[in-house]
Motif scaffolding. Structure first.
Motif, short mmCIF file in Angstrom:
data_model
loop_
_atom_site.label_atom_id
_atom_site.label_comp_id
_atom_site.label_asym_id
_atom_site.label_seq_id
_atom_site.Cartn_x
_atom_site.Cartn_y
_atom_site.Cartn_z
N ASP A 104 0.82 -1.22 0.00
CA ASP A 104 0.00 0.00 0.00
C ASP A 104 0.85 1.27 0.00
N GLU A 111 0.78 6.80 -6.79
CA GLU A 111 -0.43 7.59 -7.03
C GLU A 111 -0.14 9.09 -6.83
N GLU A 186 -3.09 1.06 -12.02
CA GLU A 186 -4.27 0.21 -11.82
C GLU A 186 -3.92 -1.27 -11.94
N ALA A 187 -3.05 -1.60 -12.88
CA ALA A 187 -2.64 -2.99 -13.04
C ALA A 187 -1.84 -3.46 -11.82
N LYS A 189 -2.26 -2.34 -8.76
CA LYS A 189 -3.22 -2.51 -7.68
C LYS A 189 -3.95 -3.85 -7.78
N LYS A 190 -4.24 -4.27 -9.01
CA LYS A 190 -4.97 -5.52 -9.24
C LYS A 190 -4.07 -6.74 -9.28
N LYS A 191 -2.75 -6.50 -9.21
CA LYS A 191 -1.78 -7.59 -9.35
C LYS A 191 -1.96 -8.28 -10.71
N ASP A 192 -2.30 -7.47 -11.71
CA ASP A 192 -2.54 -7.97 -13.06
C ASP A 192 -1.23 -7.89 -13.85
N ARG A 193 -0.48 -8.97 -13.86
CA ARG A 193 0.84 -8.97 -14.49
C ARG A 193 0.77 -8.66 -15.97
N GLY A 195 -1.66 -7.19 -17.69
CA GLY A 195 -2.13 -5.83 -17.89
C GLY A 195 -1.05 -4.81 -17.60
#
Length: 222
Positions: A104, A111, A186-187, A189-193, A195
């Motif tokens: 965080d 951010e 955003e990616a 934050k989502k742990k979207d590798r 993305g």
């Protein structure tokens, strides 16, 4: 142009100020570094100025010529294209490492940096926007936890900022420049590798596709 330096870490301080002058465009490509004038401005002898120039040569910012001294390195469009190609690979790897350990506090810092980019889009100078953009990406690389990777980024970032300073204009609308950082955050934050990789690749490649042609056209101008 320059301010006097303290005796502690004298060479490093001089090198840092000259580096900033090159990156900001105050020193132009192929311009000779006048050791005598610089030593007078720094309030030192010529020896630490020469050592600082050698340090900058090792970093790729200046080149030396026998019996002529040190000159600001001249970048080509191909140099910049190569730098961006390497940067894409470097930052994608940094992102792969960072997404596994980012928390965080790190997300909040990123951010805040994006907000800084939006603020500078309205009131900041070109140099401030370039610096803020570089800071965002440096933060991401630092969150990888790999110190060698971070050093490699710093070396590339210096060359890129010098190249952009030579163009004399930002490579994108400043609001758009800030906006393209949002999908990266955003990616994360989502742990979207996947993305994250796509957003990062798009952001860096879009900058390359605008800067390299601009730089090429600048070099062709008589």
């Amino acid at each position: 142009m320059f301010s006097p330096v303290e005796t502690t870490d004298l060479v490093q301080q001089i090198a840092r100020q000259i580096s900033d002058a090159i990156v900001s465009g105050r020193f132009k490509p192929a311009e000779r570094l006048n050791e005598l004038r610089l030593s007078q401005e720094f309030g030192t002898s010529r020896a630490p100025v020469r050592e600082a120039a050698r340090l900058l040569e090792s970093q790729g910012l200046v080149v030396s010529s026998p019996r002529r001294g040190f000159f600001v390195r001249t970048l080509s469009a191909k140099d910049l294209d190569d730098i961006y190609e390497l940067r894409i690979g470097l930052e994608l790897h940094a992102a792969d490492l960072a997404i596994q350990k980012i928390g965080d506090a790190e997300l909040t810092a990123l951010e805040a940096q994006i907000q800084n980019l939006y603020d500078l889009a309205e009131a900041g100078s070109i140099e401030e926007r370039i610096s803020a953009d570089s800071s965002f990406h440096r933060m991401l690389c630092s969150f990888s936890g790999n110190d060698r990777l971070l050093k490699a980024f710093d070396d590339l970032a210096t060359d890129m900022r010098a190249g952009i300073a030579l163009i004399g204009t930002i490579y994108d609308d400043p609001y758009r420049m800030a906006e393209t950082h949002v999908p990266i955050l955003e990616a994360l934050k989502k742990k979207d590798r996947q993305g994250l990789r796509e957003a990062l690749h798009f952001h860096i490649a879009a900058a390359r596709d605008q800067i390299v042609p601009l730089f090429e056209s600048l070099n062709k101008t008589p």
